[in-house]
Write an enzyme that holds these catalytic residues in place. Structure first.
Site, PDB file in Angstrom:
ATOM      1  N   SER A 162       6.855   1.173   2.660  1.00 25.59           N
ATOM      2  CA  SER A 162       5.496   0.685   3.432  1.00 25.59           C
ATOM      3  C   SER A 162       5.135  -0.482   2.267  1.00 25.59           C
ATOM      4  O   SER A 162       4.275  -1.412   2.822  1.00 25.59           O
ATOM      5  CB  SER A 162       4.307   1.418   3.047  1.00 25.59           C
ATOM      6  N   HIS A 183       9.817  -1.679   8.852  1.00 24.71           N
ATOM      7  CA  HIS A 183       8.757  -0.698   8.503  1.00 24.71           C
ATOM      8  C   HIS A 183       8.055  -0.383  10.117  1.00 24.71           C
ATOM      9  O   HIS A 183       7.445  -0.850  10.482  1.00 24.71           O
ATOM     10  CB  HIS A 183       7.553  -1.549   7.747  1.00 24.71           C
ATOM     11  N   GLU A 195       7.612  -3.819  11.644  1.00 27.32           N
ATOM     12  CA  GLU A 195       7.655  -5.004  10.837  1.00 27.32           C
ATOM     13  C   GLU A 195       9.216  -5.296  10.298  1.00 27.32           C
ATOM     14  O   GLU A 195       9.659  -4.213   9.725  1.00 27.32           O
ATOM     15  CB  GLU A 195       6.659  -4.956   9.701  1.00 27.32           C
ATOM     16  N   ASN A 234      -0.680  -3.262   6.446  1.00 27.75           N
ATOM     17  CA  ASN A 234      -1.065  -2.666   5.310  1.00 27.75           C
ATOM     18  C   ASN A 234      -1.954  -3.725   4.668  1.00 27.75           C
ATOM     19  O   ASN A 234      -3.055  -3.432   3.962  1.00 27.75           O
ATOM     20  CB  ASN A 234      -0.093  -1.967   4.490  1.00 27.75           C
TER      21      ASN A 234
END
Ligand code: NAD
Length: 422
Positions: A162, A183, A195, A234
């Site tokens: 992450s 990701h 991602e 994120n």
């Protein structure tokens, strides 16, 4: 005569040399192998090795099985594999019930699943390896060192981390050009965003293969050009967590008053979502960002208190809300007047502009694509900013900054210029 024979031998020798050796000294066969490796395409990927059968591992495995790939699923103990396989079957059952897959497709997908606790067996035929073991750099490095030794030379090694730097993970291998970030979002069978992250030494070919492969399994890949904390999704969301952590510290509005103002616009309001995901996970994220990006992310004592008390949210039955009787009912009549949805949008847009300024992504449309496919919102931040207007959002950031004077809340130059085209 002797001279002619010698000349002929030399000519033959030279032609042999030309046939078998190149200027670099490797044979054409070896060269071809290298070229093939360099030009690897998504179509060449037939077998996936999935390392880790937890929440993400089994979800990602399910995506590739549904895409018609052969998948080797590996975990350290049989019971973890069994749990992962049960998770895969549960997803397939739901898809079958909803008519999304036929009984034949269900059986075909499961027939393509191989499981093992033996890492060498899991990767020996792999064209593409995906790691989803717990989020710990040392663990990931040791897994990647083993993957590098045991996987075929052409295999791309991907991490579902992450946050951890892909370049650091790649250092554990002798093939950093073939190490990428990949990701997926939770639950992987549902969420579209992947991602595709470029480490410092990742080759464009590896990125292209991974990108095309994600498309083949019906995902929405977005390339992250620079290995940077939190990548896109994120990172853009993290300042909101800082705001929540600071609001707790200030003591007002209460989580319910804050959520009540946001609830009409989102399926889960921010504090409710935090409870759902786990306050421990949120704190872990904040601590990581505080370490690698800015001390502004440091979790407040007020949010740490929940952690210390063991009130982690839904999983412990109590967090900001009481979950013992199920999902909390948020009374929207209690909505605060201190904050509104535009404060949250402003934080997202501002952070997204930093990704452009830092070269993590150079196309605002790609950031919008990532944000719209990684979470619940149908629109990305720049599309929202276009309709709300940048001056309104800058004013919202200034209001937040006036309450909590942290650098990360300050509007960027790009934000102030406000001329991003999407
Ligand atoms: N859960 C999420 O919402 C989410 C979302 C995106 C990314 N991620 C990332 O995905 C990764 C995995 O997260 P998760 O939620 O699936 O964790 P998890 O704890 O559910 O699963 C991890 C699995 O890895 C196994 N494992 C440990 N060491 C191993 C090894 N050496 N070889 C093979 N398997 C091993 C564990 O036994 C466990 O089954 C983490 O890096 C996490 O940050 C998680």
């Amino acid at each position: 005569m002797q001279a002619i024979i010698i000349k002929e031998i030399v000519r033959l020798y030279i032609s042999c040399v030309n046939l078998n050796l190149t200027e670099e000294g490797s044979s054409p066969i070896e060269q071809k192998k290298h070229r093939e490796v360099d030009r690897m395409k998504a179509e060449d990927v037939k077998t996936i090795a999935m390392i880790g059968a937890g929440d993400m591992g089994h979800g990602i495995a399910a995506c590739f099985l549904l895409g018609g790939y052969r998948v080797y699923l590996r975990d350290i103990e049989q019971r973890f594999i069994d749990r992962g396989v049960a998770g895969i079957k549960a997803s397939f059952d739901r898809f079958k019930e909803k008519g999304k897959i036929s009984a034949e497709a269900y059986d075909a997908a499961l027939a393509n699943l191989k499981t093992t606790v033996d890492l060498a067996e899991a990767v020996k035929e792999a064209d593409f390896v995906i790691e989803a073991v717990p989020e710990n750099l040392e663990l990931k490095k040791s897994v990647f060192a083993d993957l590098d030794k045991l996987s075929p030379p052409h295999a791309i090694l991907a991490s579902n981390t992450s946050n951890i730097s892909i370049s650091s993970i790649a250092e554990a291998t002798k093939r950093p050009e073939k190490v990428i970030g990949y990701h997926f979002f939770n639950p992987a069978v549902i969420m579209k965003l992947v991602e595709v992250i470029k480490g410092q030494k990742t080759s464009d070919e590896s990125i292209q293969v991974a990108y095309d492969l994600a498309k083949k399994i019906n995902k929405v890949p977005v390339i992250v050009k620079k290995d940077s904390p939190g990548f896109i999704y994120n990172r853009v969301n993290e300042p909101t967590l800082v705001l929540l952590s600071k609001i707790l510290e200030a003591g007002h509005p209460t989580p319910e008053e804050f959520d009540a103002a946001m609830k009409p616009f989102m399926p889960m309001a921010p504090f409710e979502l935090l409870d759902f995901v786990g306050i421990d996970i949120a704190v872990h994220g904040l601590e990581y960002f505080a370490k690698v990006l800015s001390p502004d992310y440091k979790p407040s004592e007020a949010i740490m208190a929940y952690l210390k008390a063991g009130n982690l949210g839904k999983k412990t039955g109590k967090g900001f809300y009481d979950w013992s009787q199920g999902r909390p009912q948020i009374d929207t009549s209690k909505a605060t007047k201190e904050f509104d949805l535009n404060h949250l949008i402003a934080l997202q847009v501002n952070e997204a502009t930093k990704l452009l300024e830092e070269g993590v992504c150079d196309d605002p449309k790609e950031i919008d694509l990532a944000m719209a496919n990684g979470g619940g919102s149908p629109f990305g931040p720049f599309t929202l900013a276009k309709s709300i207007g940048y001056p309104t959002l800058v004013a919202k950031l200034e209001e937040i900054y006036a309450k909590f004077p942290l650098e990360i809340f300050k509007p960027t130059e790009t934000m102030k210029k406000g001329n991003i085209q999407v």
